[in-house]
Scaffold this motif. Structure first.
Motif, short mmCIF file in Angstrom:
data_model
loop_
_atom_site.label_atom_id
_atom_site.label_comp_id
_atom_site.label_asym_id
_atom_site.label_seq_id
_atom_site.Cartn_x
_atom_site.Cartn_y
_atom_site.Cartn_z
N GLY A 54 71.36 20.84 2.98
CA GLY A 54 70.74 21.93 3.71
C GLY A 54 70.99 23.31 3.14
N LYS A 55 71.77 23.39 2.04
CA LYS A 55 72.06 24.68 1.43
C LYS A 55 71.10 24.96 0.27
CE LYS A 55 76.87 24.61 2.89
NZ LYS A 55 78.31 24.70 2.51
N LEU A 56 71.29 26.10 -0.37
CA LEU A 56 70.37 26.50 -1.44
C LEU A 56 70.23 25.42 -2.49
CD1 LEU A 56 68.64 28.80 -2.71
CD2 LEU A 56 70.69 29.47 -3.98
N ILE A 57 71.36 24.91 -2.99
CA ILE A 57 71.34 23.80 -3.95
C ILE A 57 71.71 22.54 -3.21
CG2 ILE A 57 72.27 22.92 -6.11
CD1 ILE A 57 72.95 25.78 -6.91
N ASP A 58 70.70 21.80 -2.81
CA ASP A 58 70.89 20.59 -2.02
C ASP A 58 70.85 19.39 -2.97
OD1 ASP A 58 70.72 18.38 -0.33
OD2 ASP A 58 69.48 19.44 1.13
N PRO A 59 71.95 18.63 -3.09
CA PRO A 59 71.97 17.49 -4.01
C PRO A 59 70.80 16.53 -3.83
CG PRO A 59 74.19 17.94 -3.24
CD PRO A 59 73.27 18.85 -2.44
N VAL A 60 70.30 16.40 -2.61
CA VAL A 60 69.17 15.51 -2.37
C VAL A 60 67.91 16.00 -3.08
CG1 VAL A 60 67.65 14.60 -0.56
CG2 VAL A 60 70.12 14.72 -0.17
N GLN A 61 67.83 17.31 -3.29
CA GLN A 61 66.65 17.90 -3.91
C GLN A 61 66.71 17.92 -5.43
OE1 GLN A 61 64.04 19.06 -1.87
NE2 GLN A 61 65.27 18.16 -0.23
N LEU A 62 67.84 17.48 -5.99
CA LEU A 62 68.03 17.59 -7.43
C LEU A 62 67.51 16.35 -8.17
CD1 LEU A 62 71.62 19.10 -7.64
CD2 LEU A 62 69.42 20.30 -7.70
N GLU A 63 66.84 16.62 -9.27
CA GLU A 63 66.39 15.54 -10.15
C GLU A 63 67.33 15.35 -11.33
OE1 GLU A 63 64.17 12.46 -11.78
OE2 GLU A 63 64.12 13.35 -9.77
N ARG A 64 67.93 16.45 -11.81
CA ARG A 64 68.80 16.36 -12.98
C ARG A 64 69.78 17.53 -12.98
NH1 ARG A 64 66.96 13.75 -17.45
NH2 ARG A 64 65.68 12.71 -15.88
N VAL A 65 70.98 17.29 -13.49
CA VAL A 65 71.97 18.34 -13.73
C VAL A 65 72.38 18.23 -15.19
CG1 VAL A 65 74.21 19.32 -13.09
CG2 VAL A 65 72.81 18.17 -11.35
N PHE A 66 72.10 19.29 -15.95
CA PHE A 66 72.49 19.35 -17.35
C PHE A 66 73.77 20.17 -17.45
CE2 PHE A 66 67.83 18.82 -17.60
CZ PHE A 66 67.76 17.72 -18.45
#
Length: 233
Positions: A54-66
């Motif tokens: 629910g925060k700005l960077i929501d892990p559920v919304q992430l496709e990739r982390v470089f």
């Protein structure tokens, strides 16, 4: 960007926390340094406020982390997302030299004034002062080389996000890296030549945000301000 653009994919730029060389201004590329205690607190503070459900960077919304493979960037990733982050289990995390710090070569560990003095002794920079954006680093990375690797990463990101420009699937991206290369990435994201001036600041432990205008993959942009999600309760 208007309110209707909220579903447009984003790229978050996360700079690692403070190190001893951050404090004294030494050029830090491949040297492996730990975060200072203050540096860890910087990242933890950012993570508490901006990273999570629910925060700005929501892990559920992430496709990739470089993530840059340097120790200080790896530690920053762990502090932001947690050492046992589900992101790693879901194979969404990639440690890559594509987003490692600019290769400083012979200038590694030097202060800016030391680099200038060294180049003066070599008879360089007669017509104008040294500028890393144009001149690169002796024995290190040139502007053209940095451009090539960053453009390659940007193309990968655009390939990931292109099919989902209207929010059909959450495909936000996070880059966990270093101050200089993240500013260089921003220039190339916007299509600005590396040697062109663009004043930017990103403090240790800070977060920057890039996206696109009007859901258009051909209109990359940066967000000059962000609205944080409402807190529940």
């Amino acid at each position: 960007m208007s309110d209707r653009d909220a579903s447009t994919p984003r790229v978050f730029l996360a700079r690692h926390g403070e190190t001893e060389w951050t404090i004294n201004g030494r050029y830090t590329g491949i040297t492996e340094l730990e975060l200072t205690s203050r540096g860890e607190k910087q990242v933890l503070g950012t993570g508490r406020r901006l990273v999570g459900p629910g925060k700005l960077i929501d892990p559920v919304q992430l496709e990739r982390v470089f993530v840059s493979p340097r120790k200080r960037a790896r530690k920053t990733f762990e502090l932001l997302f947690g050492a046992d982050s589900e992101l790693a289990a879901l194979e969404k995390v990639e440690f890559t030299e594509d987003i490692a710090e600019w290769g400083y070569g012979a200038y590694e560990g030097l202060l800016g004034e030391e680099i200038i003095a060294r180049r003066k002794e070599q008879g360089l920079d007669i017509e104008r002062p040294w500028d890393i954006w144009n001149d690169g680093c002796e024995g290190g990375e040139s502007s053209e080389q940095a451009t090539e690797r960053l453009d390659g990463l940007i193309n990968r990101i655009r390939d990931i996000q292109r099919p989902y420009m209207h929010g059909e699937k959450p495909v936000d991206i996070v880059l966990v890296a270093h101050g200089h290369i993240l500013r260089a990435f921003t220039k190339r994201w916007l299509g600005i030549p590396m040697g062109s001036p663009l004043g930017m600041m990103l403090p240790p432990g800070g977060i920057g945000v890039l996206s696109y205008e009007e859901h258009d993959i051909s209109a990359p942009a940066f967000l000059v301000g962000i609205a944080l999600p409402l807190e529940e309760g």
